[in-house]
Design an enzyme around this catalytic site. Structure first.
Site, mmCIF file in Angstrom:
data_model
loop_
_atom_site.group_PDB
_atom_site.id
_atom_site.type_symbol
_atom_site.label_atom_id
_atom_site.label_comp_id
_atom_site.label_asym_id
_atom_site.label_seq_id
_atom_site.Cartn_x
_atom_site.Cartn_y
_atom_site.Cartn_z
ATOM 1 N N THR A 173 6.638 51.150 13.517
ATOM 2 C CA THR A 173 5.975 52.141 14.380
ATOM 3 C C THR A 173 4.940 52.891 13.558
ATOM 4 O O THR A 173 5.270 53.518 12.550
ATOM 5 C CB THR A 173 7.016 53.101 14.979
ATOM 6 O OG1 THR A 173 7.899 52.330 15.784
ATOM 7 C CG2 THR A 173 6.366 54.168 15.842
ATOM 8 N N LYS A 214 3.654 48.656 16.118
ATOM 9 C CA LYS A 214 3.846 49.368 17.401
ATOM 10 C C LYS A 214 3.088 50.690 17.376
ATOM 11 O O LYS A 214 3.305 51.503 16.478
ATOM 12 C CB LYS A 214 5.335 49.626 17.626
ATOM 13 C CG LYS A 214 5.647 50.448 18.874
ATOM 14 C CD LYS A 214 7.152 50.509 19.123
ATOM 15 C CE LYS A 214 7.503 51.295 20.366
ATOM 16 N NZ LYS A 214 7.469 52.748 20.173
ATOM 17 N N HIS A 252 3.657 55.735 22.513
ATOM 18 C CA HIS A 252 4.960 56.333 22.222
ATOM 19 C C HIS A 252 5.482 57.102 23.443
ATOM 20 O O HIS A 252 6.108 58.159 23.322
ATOM 21 C CB HIS A 252 4.835 57.272 21.013
ATOM 22 C CG HIS A 252 6.060 57.308 20.147
ATOM 23 N ND1 HIS A 252 6.115 56.732 18.902
ATOM 24 C CD2 HIS A 252 7.291 57.853 20.337
ATOM 25 C CE1 HIS A 252 7.307 56.938 18.368
ATOM 26 N NE2 HIS A 252 8.043 57.607 19.227
ATOM 27 N N TYR A 302 11.032 53.051 10.991
ATOM 28 C CA TYR A 302 10.289 54.192 10.454
ATOM 29 C C TYR A 302 10.448 54.106 8.948
ATOM 30 O O TYR A 302 11.572 53.937 8.453
ATOM 31 C CB TYR A 302 10.876 55.516 10.936
ATOM 32 C CG TYR A 302 10.531 55.884 12.364
ATOM 33 C CD1 TYR A 302 9.217 55.826 12.817
ATOM 34 C CD2 TYR A 302 11.520 56.302 13.249
ATOM 35 C CE1 TYR A 302 8.896 56.171 14.125
ATOM 36 C CE2 TYR A 302 11.205 56.655 14.554
ATOM 37 C CZ TYR A 302 9.893 56.590 14.986
ATOM 38 O OH TYR A 302 9.581 56.934 16.269
ATOM 39 N N GLN A 308 13.292 48.356 14.945
ATOM 40 C CA GLN A 308 12.151 49.289 14.908
ATOM 41 C C GLN A 308 12.267 50.087 13.632
ATOM 42 O O GLN A 308 13.279 50.743 13.384
ATOM 43 C CB GLN A 308 12.160 50.224 16.124
ATOM 44 C CG GLN A 308 11.020 51.245 16.111
ATOM 45 C CD GLN A 308 11.393 52.528 15.377
ATOM 46 O OE1 GLN A 308 12.513 52.999 15.494
ATOM 47 N NE2 GLN A 308 10.455 53.077 14.599
ATOM 48 N N ARG A 363 4.429 60.810 23.814
ATOM 49 C CA ARG A 363 5.165 61.802 23.011
ATOM 50 C C ARG A 363 4.458 62.159 21.714
ATOM 51 O O ARG A 363 4.933 62.990 20.957
ATOM 52 C CB ARG A 363 6.562 61.256 22.683
ATOM 53 C CG ARG A 363 7.395 61.027 23.908
ATOM 54 C CD ARG A 363 8.557 60.084 23.646
ATOM 55 N NE ARG A 363 9.630 60.659 22.866
ATOM 56 C CZ ARG A 363 10.575 61.457 23.337
ATOM 57 N NH1 ARG A 363 10.558 61.809 24.609
ATOM 58 N NH2 ARG A 363 11.532 61.904 22.567
ATOM 59 N N TYR A 387 14.613 66.084 25.963
ATOM 60 C CA TYR A 387 14.192 65.244 24.836
ATOM 61 C C TYR A 387 13.838 63.838 25.318
ATOM 62 O O TYR A 387 12.885 63.220 24.827
ATOM 63 C CB TYR A 387 15.299 65.187 23.769
ATOM 64 C CG TYR A 387 14.999 64.173 22.689
ATOM 65 C CD1 TYR A 387 14.013 64.414 21.742
ATOM 66 C CD2 TYR A 387 15.678 62.955 22.644
ATOM 67 C CE1 TYR A 387 13.704 63.471 20.775
ATOM 68 C CE2 TYR A 387 15.377 62.006 21.683
ATOM 69 C CZ TYR A 387 14.396 62.266 20.749
ATOM 70 O OH TYR A 387 14.082 61.329 19.803
ATOM 71 N N SER A 418 16.184 51.300 17.454
ATOM 72 C CA SER A 418 15.479 52.355 16.715
ATOM 73 C C SER A 418 16.091 52.593 15.335
ATOM 74 O O SER A 418 17.304 52.465 15.151
ATOM 75 C CB SER A 418 15.535 53.654 17.520
ATOM 76 O OG SER A 418 15.114 54.746 16.737
ATOM 77 N N SER A 459 0.953 50.902 22.529
ATOM 78 C CA SER A 459 1.880 51.968 22.925
ATOM 79 C C SER A 459 1.309 53.316 22.547
ATOM 80 O O SER A 459 0.639 53.451 21.521
ATOM 81 C CB SER A 459 3.218 51.769 22.186
ATOM 82 O OG SER A 459 4.097 52.862 22.428
HETATM 83 C C1 LIG Z 1 13.695 59.652 24.039
HETATM 84 C C2 LIG Z 1 12.761 58.688 23.383
HETATM 85 C C3 LIG Z 1 12.971 58.348 22.050
HETATM 86 C C4 LIG Z 1 12.128 57.441 21.430
HETATM 87 N N1 LIG Z 1 12.404 57.049 20.163
HETATM 88 C C5 LIG Z 1 11.614 56.125 19.571
HETATM 89 C C6 LIG Z 1 11.924 55.643 18.271
HETATM 90 O O1 LIG Z 1 12.916 56.039 17.673
HETATM 91 N N2 LIG Z 1 11.064 54.755 17.726
HETATM 92 C C7 LIG Z 1 9.952 54.282 18.379
HETATM 93 O O2 LIG Z 1 9.211 53.464 17.841
HETATM 94 N N3 LIG Z 1 9.671 54.696 19.625
HETATM 95 C C8 LIG Z 1 10.468 55.589 20.239
HETATM 96 N N4 LIG Z 1 10.186 55.986 21.504
HETATM 97 C C9 LIG Z 1 9.020 55.411 22.212
HETATM 98 C C10 LIG Z 1 9.412 54.173 23.018
HETATM 99 O O3 LIG Z 1 9.742 53.110 22.161
HETATM 100 C C11 LIG Z 1 8.278 53.672 23.928
HETATM 101 O O4 LIG Z 1 7.113 53.496 23.166
HETATM 102 C C12 LIG Z 1 7.955 54.548 25.139
HETATM 103 O O5 LIG Z 1 8.953 55.485 25.427
HETATM 104 C C13 LIG Z 1 7.731 53.642 26.339
HETATM 105 O O6 LIG Z 1 7.420 54.366 27.461
HETATM 106 P P1 LIG Z 1 8.462 54.612 28.677
HETATM 107 O O7 LIG Z 1 9.471 55.574 28.168
HETATM 108 O O8 LIG Z 1 7.578 55.198 29.740
HETATM 109 O O9 LIG Z 1 9.048 53.278 29.061
HETATM 110 C C14 LIG Z 1 11.030 56.889 22.154
HETATM 111 C C15 LIG Z 1 10.838 57.231 23.487
HETATM 112 C C16 LIG Z 1 11.684 58.111 24.109
HETATM 113 C C17 LIG Z 1 11.458 58.441 25.559
#
Ligand SMILES: Cc1cc2nc3c(=O)[nH]c(=O)nc-3n(C[C@H](O)[C@H](O)[C@H](O)COP(=O)(O)O)c2cc1C
Length: 358
Positions: free
Chosen positions: A156, A224, A248, A130, A128, A251, A25, A107, A246
């Site tokens: 986000t 974001k 994300h 949602y 952050q 993802r 995850y 988050s 970003s």
């Molecule tokens: C496991 C995981 C959970 C994440 N959960 C959130 C979240 O809850 N809200 C959000 O805006 N971004 C979330 N993100 C995105 C991160 O804020 C970010 O944009 C991104 O992971 C940055 O890249 P990096 O992991 O290569 O540093 C998540 C990323 C990961 C890896």
């Protein structure tokens, strides 16, 4: 392995120690993970143009993000469910960030309530957000973060639908039924296939909604997940305080530009009307300097923090942030600068394909 000496070594250790059904995850991306890989690869296409004979004996990384003083232009990106990696979860991360004076973006899917994070340590924090289908719950959530001293709201916007992350499906990642998610109260726990149902996030958010969010929160709003000039222009026209470039962490929509690659057009689109941040694949302090040179005011990291948290809890995150801060400071000096705002476009150039003379 001895103590990890960089972010990549923390990632290696975490992958070797955390249950694969959980680590998938944190580590994985959407689809074929093209964007996940692109995020890291993008840094290899820019190289530095350092200047010599500059007095760099005194340096400072300190800066302001929307008026919030921070110790360096590198912060903790929001990432969900940190208690899956360490018993103290977000408390460990927030204490480590606070010890460094680094900004932490918490988050909506935190496992620890904001007031507990505020009680555990005193550091710069943003929420952050949602937006949930139940808008009243969202308003209550914002109010709680404001009371806890959070100074900005990071909305986000790249998750109207949840990306399909095949590692999670393959390994059967599940949100444990007993994991507390204080801002997702009363929602049934389920598998990732219905994670969106689980999180009850809304799919119908539009530009018009920025107005009520800004008015109700009374906090500066950061968007974001912006990746294009068009949306950068709209963001500035809607009066947001900052835009956060970003994808994300690869993802969501697979096949979009790396964060670093999307940065220049977003900077161009906002044309100085608001601050610009970026994330995606930052693994070295020097990576942050490339982002500053291309117009960002700060960069954020998620997975390196997750790895350090899994490996050694609060100490791990503290050490990782220290390593990245030291790399950033060293690279800044070697580039011939003494402060983040001295880094300019002239300090980097694209690595062009080799074109030998005829
Ligand atoms: C496991 C995981 C959970 C994440 N959960 C959130 C979240 O809850 N809200 C959000 O805006 N971004 C979330 N993100 C995105 C991160 O804020 C970010 O944009 C991104 O992971 C940055 O890249 P990096 O992991 O290569 O540093 C998540 C990323 C990961 C890896």
């Amino acid at each position: 392995m001895n103590q990890p000496v960089n972010a990549a070594e923390y990632a290696e250790l975490a992958a070797a120690t955390v249950d694969p059904k959980v680590w998938c995850y944190f580590e994985g991306g959407a689809g074929d993970e093209v964007t996940l890989r692109a995020n890291v690869a993008a840094f290899g296409r820019w190289r530095f143009r350092p200047r010599m004979l500059v007095d760099v004996s005194e340096r400072s990384l300190a800066t302001f993000l929307l008026g919030t003083p921070v110790s360096m232009p590198l912060g903790v990106a929001p990432f969900a469910m940190q208690r899956l990696l360490a018993p103290e979860g977000e408390i460990a991360t927030s204490r480590a960030a606070a010890a460094h004076g680094a900004l932490m973006c918490v988050s909506t899917i935190t496992t620890i309530p904001h007031r507990e994070l505020a009680a555990a340590s005193d550091g710069p924090r943003w929420l952050q957000l949602y937006v949930l289908r139940d808008r009243q719950r969202t308003l209550d959530h914002i109010a709680e973060a404001r009371e806890a001293g959070y100074t900005a709201l990071v909305l986000t916007v790249d998750l109207p639908l949840l990306g399909r992350r095949e590692r999670d499906l393959r390994l059967g990642f599940e949100v444990p039924a007993d994991l507390p998610l204080p801002y997702m109260r009363g929602v049934d726990h389920s598998t990732t296939e219905s994670l969106q149902e689980h999180f009850q996030t809304t799919s119908d958010l539009r530009w018009e909604d920025l107005e009520w969010i800004a008015a109700e929160s009374g906090l500066p709003v950061v968007l974001k997940g912006i990746l294009t000039r068009e949306d950068a222009v709209l963001s500035a026209e809607h009066g947001v305080a900052a835009v956060w470039v970003s994808n994300h962490g690869g993802r969501q929509l697979d096949g979009v530009a790396a964060g670093l690659d999307a940065l220049p057009e977003v900077v161009d689109g906002v044309a100085g009307r608001c601050e610009v941040y970026v994330d995606g694949g930052f693994r070295r302090g020097g990576d942050v300097l490339k982002a500053l040179a291309l117009g960002a005011r700060a960069a954020f990291v998620a997975r390196p923090i997750a790895a350090a948290l899994a490996v050694a809890g609060e100490d791990g995150v503290r050490r990782l942030l220290g390593l990245m801060r030291d790399e950033l400071d060293l690279a800044l000096g070697l580039l011939g600068c003494t402060a983040p705002d001295q880094v300019s476009r002239s300090h980097v150039e694209p690595v062009l394909p080799y074109d030998p003379p005829a």
